[in-house]
Every structure is written in structure tokens, then in C-alpha cells.
Scaffold this active site. Structure first.
Site, PDB file in Angstrom:
ATOM      1  N   LYS A  54     -17.951 -19.345  22.967  1.00 57.50           N
ATOM      2  CA  LYS A  54     -17.361 -17.990  22.938  1.00 57.50           C
ATOM      3  C   LYS A  54     -17.179 -17.478  24.363  1.00 57.50           C
ATOM      4  O   LYS A  54     -16.131 -16.931  24.721  1.00 57.50           O
ATOM      5  CB  LYS A  54     -18.264 -17.039  22.131  1.00 57.50           C
ATOM      6  CG  LYS A  54     -18.216 -17.308  20.634  1.00 57.50           C
ATOM      7  CD  LYS A  54     -19.328 -16.628  19.861  1.00 57.50           C
ATOM      8  CE  LYS A  54     -19.309 -17.091  18.405  1.00 57.50           C
ATOM      9  NZ  LYS A  54     -20.462 -16.653  17.624  1.00 57.50           N
ATOM     10  N   GLN A  98     -25.753 -13.043  18.325  1.00 63.26           N
ATOM     11  CA  GLN A  98     -25.653 -14.342  17.655  1.00 63.26           C
ATOM     12  C   GLN A  98     -26.714 -14.465  16.560  1.00 63.26           C
ATOM     13  O   GLN A  98     -27.897 -14.242  16.808  1.00 63.26           O
ATOM     14  CB  GLN A  98     -25.803 -15.474  18.697  1.00 63.26           C
ATOM     15  CG  GLN A  98     -25.574 -16.866  18.141  1.00 63.26           C
ATOM     16  CD  GLN A  98     -24.142 -17.108  17.660  1.00 63.26           C
ATOM     17  OE1 GLN A  98     -23.190 -16.676  18.292  1.00 63.26           O
ATOM     18  NE2 GLN A  98     -23.995 -17.784  16.540  1.00 63.26           N
ATOM     19  N   ASP A 121     -17.743  -8.497  15.548  1.00 65.19           N
ATOM     20  CA  ASP A 121     -18.054  -9.514  14.543  1.00 65.19           C
ATOM     21  C   ASP A 121     -17.754  -9.001  13.133  1.00 65.19           C
ATOM     22  O   ASP A 121     -17.710  -9.780  12.175  1.00 65.19           O
ATOM     23  CB  ASP A 121     -19.550  -9.869  14.637  1.00 65.19           C
ATOM     24  CG  ASP A 121     -19.773 -11.353  14.895  1.00 65.19           C
ATOM     25  OD1 ASP A 121     -18.813 -12.125  14.787  1.00 65.19           O
ATOM     26  OD2 ASP A 121     -20.922 -11.723  15.201  1.00 65.19           O
TER      27      ASP A 121
END
Ligand code: NAP
Length: 295
Positions: A54, A98, A121
Site C-alpha cells: 500500500k 491494518q 477503508d
């Protein structure tokens, strides 16, 4: 005839090229740079590799990007304080924590603490709710990538029988919600199956579009697939290592068998994965524009 490969890696490259132009224009015309922070707690090797990928993409696109690594024993309060710091940072438009988090941290509490405006997200309950009512703000990256891939593949989604294997908050539930909405690359009739489903194959065999996110290597065999179906294999399962120590990955679909039955299929790797990362970048550019009131 062998199924066509839906190469997410190539589609992702096209989307990223367009995003790079957008980022350059944001800098030149508005003097703003999309800012993304990825927070990693602990040292899980798979999570480390996802975060690295990412960050690499964010750098390539010219983002202001920060990788914030925290020790596995970081306590929940400290993580919430860190998120609060980034919530208040005007140069950061997107915050990604994460998952999975270490067991001593309540991930729902953490996701709730992210400013919904910076939730690139798409996991904050506010954004999940907006998605469900058909008014998405940030769509979660993997389902967003799947929908984009379907749209660009020309697979008819409208009116299709879609079967989703898996009901996680990250993939199964949101992709089901997205494909059942009114709108482009949607309007499908969606069935979701899981471990309590009586006869999984009964459902998968009637799917025009089969989305598999179970986390079980090669779970879907050729005889569970309707001839001509479009298969989206979300699974990423490490089944071993090469002599050089490289991860050997398998999807949730028995690829060679599916190739003979389906009309199209995403490879693993190189299918859904690159789309997920790219949609995170797209969400971050969107966040930057929203924060700076740029149309
Ligand atoms: P998850 O949270 O473990 O959920 C798996 C789902 O599959 C659960 O709903 C489970 O049912 C269902 N399931 C498991 N075994 C099954 C079986 N034998 N029959 C029917 N249903 C079954 O996993 P996830 O986070 O959604 O991820 C799924 C896979 O996608 C993993 O391999 C993950 O690594 C991969 N993934 C890839 C990307 C990408 O970008 N490529 C992104 C996210 C995830 P129950 O609810 O009944 O337990």
C-alpha cells in the site's frame, strides 16, 4: 474453451495512471497532496507485506504517505490516542489501520474511533450504513475493486444471480450489499452462503457470478461452478514457501478446474489483490478532495 482471465493487475494499472494525473493536477492547481497513513500494530508477516504494498503504491502516486509501525504490545488507549492525532492532522486525509489487530485490542472500538471522513477503508459503521442504504461515501476497498473489475470486464451484473461465499464484514457482506443496490454494475439477485449453509454447492452451481471469499484454499471445485459463470476469487491463502522463501499463494477456487467451466476468472495472485490497493488510493484521493472542498 478456457475461461478468460480477469487480470486485476492490468486494470489496476490503468486506474492508477488516471489517479496519478489527478494527483498531479491537485498539486499543480490546488497545491494539495493526498495524505495517507497506514498503521500497523505488531509484526505479522502477511500484514507487513500488505502495508508495504500500500505504501509503495502511495509513494508511486506522489501521496504524502506515512507508515506508522507500532509494537505488538501497544495498548488500546495508546492506539486510540494515535488515531486521534491523525484525525486532527490536516495533512492526512486517509487513515488505515491494518487488520487483524492483536487480540488485546478491540478492533470495533478502533474502527469507530477513525473520523468517518478519513475512513478510506470504509469500515466505520457510519460508512457501512451509508453503503447499505445505497448512498456510499467510502466503499470498502476489496468489494469496490471487485465491482470495478466486473464493470470493466463487461460481465452483465444487472439481473444476474450472484452467489457470495463468505459473510465477513470486509468482503462478503459489503460486496453482497453493493451488488444488490440499484445502479450500474449492480441490480443483481444476491445469495450469501457461509459455514451454516446446508448445501453450498446447490447455490454456487446456479451462480452467474460467483464471488468467493472463504479463506479456504481451492474450496470451490469445478463441479460446483455453473458452466459459463464469471468467478471472482478473493481468497489469498499461503500454502507453502518456495526454496527461495517466496510465499506460494492459492485462491479459494481450484483454478485449473474452474478454467474449464467458467467463462471468466480472476487469477490469484494478480486478480482482486491489486484492485484492493488501487481502490484504497482512489478513496484517499476522494478524501483529499472532500477535505479541500474540490469538486
Ligand atoms: P473471514 O473473515 O475468515 O471470513 C470467511 C467467510 O467464509 C466466513 O463468513 C465463513 O463463514 C465463510 N466460510 C469459511 N469456510 C467456509 C466453507 N467451508 N463453506 C462456506 N463458507 C465458508 O475471511 P475474509 O476476511 O472475508 O477473507 C476471505 C479470503 O479473502 C481470505 O483468503 C483473505 O486472505 C482474502 N482476502 C483477500 C483480499 C484481497 O484484496 N485479495 C482482501 C480481503 C481478504 P462463517 O461466517 O460461517 O464462519
Amino acid at each position: 474453451m478456457a475461461a478468460k482471465l480477469l487480470k486485476g493487475a492490468e486494470v489496476a494499472k490503468e486506474i492508477r495512471a488516471a489517479l496519478k494525473e489527478e494527483v498531479d493536477e491537485l498539486k499543480a492547481k490546488h497545491n494539495v497532496i493526498p495524505g495517507l497513513v497506514t498503521i500497523l500494530v505488531g509484526e505479522d508477516p502477511a500484514s507487513e507485506s500488505y502495508v508495504r504494498a500500500k505504501q509503495k503504491t502511495a509513494h508511486e502516486l506522489g501521496f504524502h504517505s506515512i507508515q506508522d509501525n507500532q509494537p505488538a504490545d501497544l495498548d488500546e488507549e495508546a492506539l486510540l490516542a494515535l488515531i486521534d492525532k491523525y484525525n486532527k492532522d490536516p495533512e492526512i486525509h486517509g487513515i488505515l489501520v491494518q487488520l487483524p489487530l492483536p487480540k488485546h485490542i478491540d478492533d470495533q472500538k478502533v474502527l469507530l474511533s477513525i473520523d468517518p471522513d478519513k475512513d478510506v477503508d470504509g469500515f466505520h459503521p457510519t460508512n457501512v450504513g451509508k453503503l447499505l442504504i445505497g448512498n456510499p461515501y467510502y466503499s470498502p476497498c476489496t468489494p469496490f475493486g471487485i465491482q470495478e473489475l466486473l464493470a470493466r470486464s463487461g460481465a452483465p451484473v444487472e439481473g444476474a444471480e450472484v452467489v457470495v461465499v463468505g459473510r465477513s464484514n470486509i468482503v462478503g457482506k459489503p460486496i453482497a450489499a453493493m451488488l444488490m443496490q440499484k445502479g450500474p454494475a449492480a441490480n443483481a439477485t444476491v445469495t450469501v452462503v457461509h459455514t451454516r449453509t446446508k448445501d453450498v454447492a446447490f447455490h454456487t452451481k446456479r451462480a452467474d457470478i460467483l464471488v468467493v471469499a472463504a479463506g479456504v484454499p481451492e474450496y470451490i471445485k469445478g463441479d460446483m461452478i455453473k458452466p459459463g459463470a464469471v468467478i471472482i476469487d478473493v481468497g489469498v491463502n499461503e500454502v507453502g514457501r518456495t526454496e527461495e522463501g517466496k510465499r506460494i499463494l492459492k485462491g479459494d477456487v481450484a483454478f485449473d478446474e474452474a478454467l474449464e467451466v467458467a467463462s471468466a476468472i480472476t487469477p490469484v495472485p494478480g486478480g482482486v489483490g491489486p484492485m484492493t490497493i488501487t481502490m484504497l488510493m482512489k478513496n484517499t484521493v476522494h478524501a483529499c478532495k472532500v477535505h479541500n472542498k474540490i469538486k
